[in-house]
Design an enzyme around this catalytic site. Structure first.
Site, PDB file in Angstrom:
ATOM      1  N   LYS A 168       0.880  -1.167   0.000  1.00 11.83           N
ATOM      2  CA  LYS A 168       0.000   0.000   0.000  1.00 11.83           C
ATOM      3  C   LYS A 168       0.915   1.215   0.000  1.00 11.83           C
ATOM      4  O   LYS A 168       1.767   1.348   0.888  1.00 11.83           O
ATOM      5  CB  LYS A 168      -0.882  -0.080   1.244  1.00 11.83           C
ATOM      6  CG  LYS A 168      -1.582   1.175   1.664  1.00 11.83           C
ATOM      7  CD  LYS A 168      -2.768   0.802   2.553  1.00 11.83           C
ATOM      8  CE  LYS A 168      -2.972   1.756   3.705  1.00 11.83           C
ATOM      9  NZ  LYS A 168      -4.186   1.474   4.476  1.00 11.83           N
ATOM     10  N   LYS A 215       1.461   5.224   0.266  1.00 11.64           N
ATOM     11  CA  LYS A 215       0.806   6.415   0.804  1.00 11.64           C
ATOM     12  C   LYS A 215       1.088   7.567  -0.148  1.00 11.64           C
ATOM     13  O   LYS A 215       2.252   7.953  -0.338  1.00 11.64           O
ATOM     14  CB  LYS A 215       1.363   6.717   2.190  1.00 11.64           C
ATOM     15  CG  LYS A 215       0.904   5.728   3.233  1.00 11.64           C
ATOM     16  CD  LYS A 215      -0.551   5.981   3.588  1.00 11.64           C
ATOM     17  CE  LYS A 215      -0.997   5.128   4.753  1.00 11.64           C
ATOM     18  NZ  LYS A 215      -2.385   5.395   5.145  1.00 11.64           N
ATOM     19  N   ASP A 243      -3.157   4.654  -0.788  1.00 10.32           N
ATOM     20  CA  ASP A 243      -4.042   5.282   0.191  1.00 10.32           C
ATOM     21  C   ASP A 243      -3.813   6.793   0.123  1.00 10.32           C
ATOM     22  O   ASP A 243      -2.687   7.259   0.308  1.00 10.32           O
ATOM     23  CB  ASP A 243      -3.725   4.755   1.600  1.00 10.32           C
ATOM     24  CG  ASP A 243      -4.758   5.190   2.632  1.00 10.32           C
ATOM     25  OD1 ASP A 243      -5.678   5.957   2.275  1.00 10.32           O
ATOM     26  OD2 ASP A 243      -4.646   4.763   3.798  1.00 10.32           O
ATOM     27  N   LYS A 301     -11.682  -1.318  10.386  1.00 11.28           N
ATOM     28  CA  LYS A 301     -10.712  -1.073  11.458  1.00 11.28           C
ATOM     29  C   LYS A 301     -11.415  -1.227  12.801  1.00 11.28           C
ATOM     30  O   LYS A 301     -12.471  -0.628  13.016  1.00 11.28           O
ATOM     31  CB  LYS A 301     -10.137   0.334  11.348  1.00 11.28           C
ATOM     32  CG  LYS A 301      -9.206   0.508  10.150  1.00 11.28           C
ATOM     33  CD  LYS A 301      -8.607   1.880  10.127  1.00 11.28           C
ATOM     34  CE  LYS A 301      -7.523   1.964   9.057  1.00 11.28           C
ATOM     35  NZ  LYS A 301      -7.018   3.334   8.909  1.00 11.28           N
ATOM     36  N   GLU A 316      -3.787  -5.646   6.649  1.00 13.11           N
ATOM     37  CA  GLU A 316      -2.552  -4.845   6.764  1.00 13.11           C
ATOM     38  C   GLU A 316      -2.111  -4.811   8.232  1.00 13.11           C
ATOM     39  O   GLU A 316      -1.672  -3.770   8.722  1.00 13.11           O
ATOM     40  CB  GLU A 316      -2.797  -3.429   6.241  1.00 13.11           C
ATOM     41  CG  GLU A 316      -3.911  -2.703   6.974  1.00 13.11           C
ATOM     42  CD  GLU A 316      -4.221  -1.303   6.471  1.00 13.11           C
ATOM     43  OE1 GLU A 316      -3.837  -0.954   5.336  1.00 13.11           O
ATOM     44  OE2 GLU A 316      -4.858  -0.553   7.233  1.00 13.11           O
TER      45      GLU A 316
HETATM   46  O1  LIG Z   1      -4.968   3.317   6.505  1.00 14.98           O
HETATM   47  C1  LIG Z   1      -4.544   4.284   7.101  1.00 14.98           C
HETATM   48  O2  LIG Z   1      -4.990   5.347   6.760  1.00 14.98           O
HETATM   49  C2  LIG Z   1      -3.600   4.218   8.243  1.00 14.98           C
HETATM   50  C3  LIG Z   1      -2.534   3.249   8.259  1.00 14.98           C
HETATM   51  C4  LIG Z   1      -2.703   1.912   7.793  1.00 14.98           C
HETATM   52  C5  LIG Z   1      -1.553   1.508   7.244  1.00 14.98           C
HETATM   53  C6  LIG Z   1      -0.675   2.609   7.243  1.00 14.98           C
HETATM   54  O3  LIG Z   1       0.468   2.651   6.824  1.00 14.98           O
HETATM   55  O4  LIG Z   1      -1.303   3.667   7.762  1.00 14.98           O
HETATM   56 MN   LIG Z   2      -6.336   4.427   5.134  1.00 17.17          MN
END
Ligand SMILES: O=C(O)C[C@H]1C=CC(=O)O1
Ligand SMILES: [Mn+2]
Length: 385
Positions: free
Chosen positions: A168, A170, A199, A274, A328
């Site tokens: 994933k 960011k 994300d 979550k 995750e």
């Molecule tokens: O998903 C999120 O926003 C928060 C979180 C989950 C994995 C990560 O690296 O940050």
């Molecule tokens: Mn997220």
């Protein structure tokens, strides 16, 4: 009849644990993760532990580590003292009536209650939720060093050591064009050996998201998480319906009521479920049920909890038949040190479900002392005090 096991004491503490590298998100760069831990002591001497953790102070959501601790100490702990410790549902209903919002604070206490009950019964918490149907789950890793070359090296190492093959990324901090180019470089480097997802943590406008999703699907990215703000359901619905790439709701899902509305609005293809954001294990199970009933994809999401919160989440997700997009639950791996005496095991692209009673986590007292804020002073709410 055996005497009732009462809730005797509820103790909270804040831990500040450095991360292994800067974790660059659209709204904050993390160098430390701050966890709020709860310890509930029962009248028979048994204990339960829980965790409530957020990300980046107040930049991710409405609760901060300090507000989580204060909500527990001031409003949740006093009403639970003296109650039957085995009556977890009764405790949750009472707290639901008396405390609005503050889902992460409620989660921390709820986990400790389930953990205590599981330990007293000698069963894993998964059994209290109907029983585990998995002993391991696939686990993604987040690439968020802020640099494409570093991310590529990290991804290659994870694939070679068989730790992760789902990444994933960011994004959302730079321009859409720069972000798409960054994703393309990483996807090209890993090819078909790994799944690449992103994300945005709500950073895009609808207009940016239209360009973003078009570009991302062209470069082989499979899923985009929360591209637009949590409340922008119509924008999420347009994006989910207008592109092939899967759209996942994260910040938009704060408990079962949100889940129902997002599902009704077709404002996501996938739910990132979550535990902390849902308001606990029981509420997260309800979010899962709504996702299942709506025919959506499911994913086990994290707030980057320590091994404690991660163990709790694993207990619940081990009971979920199909997690179409995996999980995750890598939080402990982002921290310089594990606070568990029995660290969570990662191997063969999976995370293993802890098997001991309760949530299956035992704290390492030396690590707790070392990372405690306030020089190790805990706040205790004691029955009859
Ligand atoms: O998903 C999120 O926003 C928060 C979180 C989950 C994995 C990560 O690296 O940050
Ligand atoms: Mn997220």
């Amino acid at each position: 009849m055996s005497p009732v096991t009462k809730i005797d004491q509820i103790e909270t503490m804040i831990l500040d644990i450095p991360t292994i590298r800067g974790h660059v998100l659209s709204m904050a760069t993390m160098r430390v993760q701050t966890a709020v831990l709860v310890r509930v002591t029962f009248s028979d001497g048994s204990e339960g532990i829980g965790e409530g953790t957020t990300i980046g102070g107040l930049s991710y959501g409405a609760e901060s580590p300090e507000s989580i601790r204060s909500a527990i100490d001031t409003y949740i702990a006093p009403v639970l003292l003296g109650r039957d410790g085995d009556d977890v549902n009764g405790a949750l209903q009472l707290v639901d009536r008396l405390v609005k919002g503050n889902r992460i604070a409620r989660t921390a206490v709820e986990i400790a209650l389930w953990d205590g009950l599981g330990k007293r019964l000698g069963v894993p918490v998964a059994q209290l939720f109907g029983g585990a149907v998995h002993d391991r789950l696939p686990v993604a890793w987040t690439l968020a060093s802020g640099n494409s070359e570093t991310d590529i090296a990290e991804a290659r190492e994870m694939i070679e050591t068989r730790r992760h093959n789902v990444f994933k990324l960011k994004i959302g901090k730079r321009t859409v064009r720069e972000d798409v180019a960054h994703v393309a470089r990483i996807k090209q480097a890993v090819g078909d050996t790994a799944s690449v997802r992103v994300d945005i943590n709500t950073a895009w406008s609808l207009q940016e998201a239209r360009w973003g999703l078009k570009g991302l699907q062209e470069v082989g990215c499979e899923l985009v998480e929360q591209p637009v703000p949590a409340r922008s359901r119509r924008a999420m619905a347009e994006l989910a319906q207008g592109y092939e790439i899967a759209v996942m709701a994260d910040e938009a899902l704060n408990g079962p009521e949100d889940a129902l509305e997002v599902a009704n609005a077709r404002a996501a293809d996938v739910f990132a479920v979550k535990v902390a954001q849902s308001g606990g294990l029981k509420r997260a199970a309800e979010v899962v049920a709504i996702g299942q009933a709506a025919g959506l994809g499911l994913y086990g999401g994290t707030m980057l909890e320590t091994g404690l919160g991660t163990a709790a989440a694993l207990q619940l997700f081990a009971t979920v038949e199909t997690l179409h997009w995996g999980t995750e639950f890598f939080g402990p791996l982002l921290l310089t040190e594990d606070i568990l005496a029995n660290p969570i095991v990662y191997r063969d692209f999976c995370v293993e479900i802890p098997t001991g009673p309760g949530i299956g986590a035992t704290l390492d007292p030396d690590k707790i002392d070392f990372f405690r804020r306030d020089g190790g002073r805990t706040r205790k709410t004691v029955a009859g005090a």
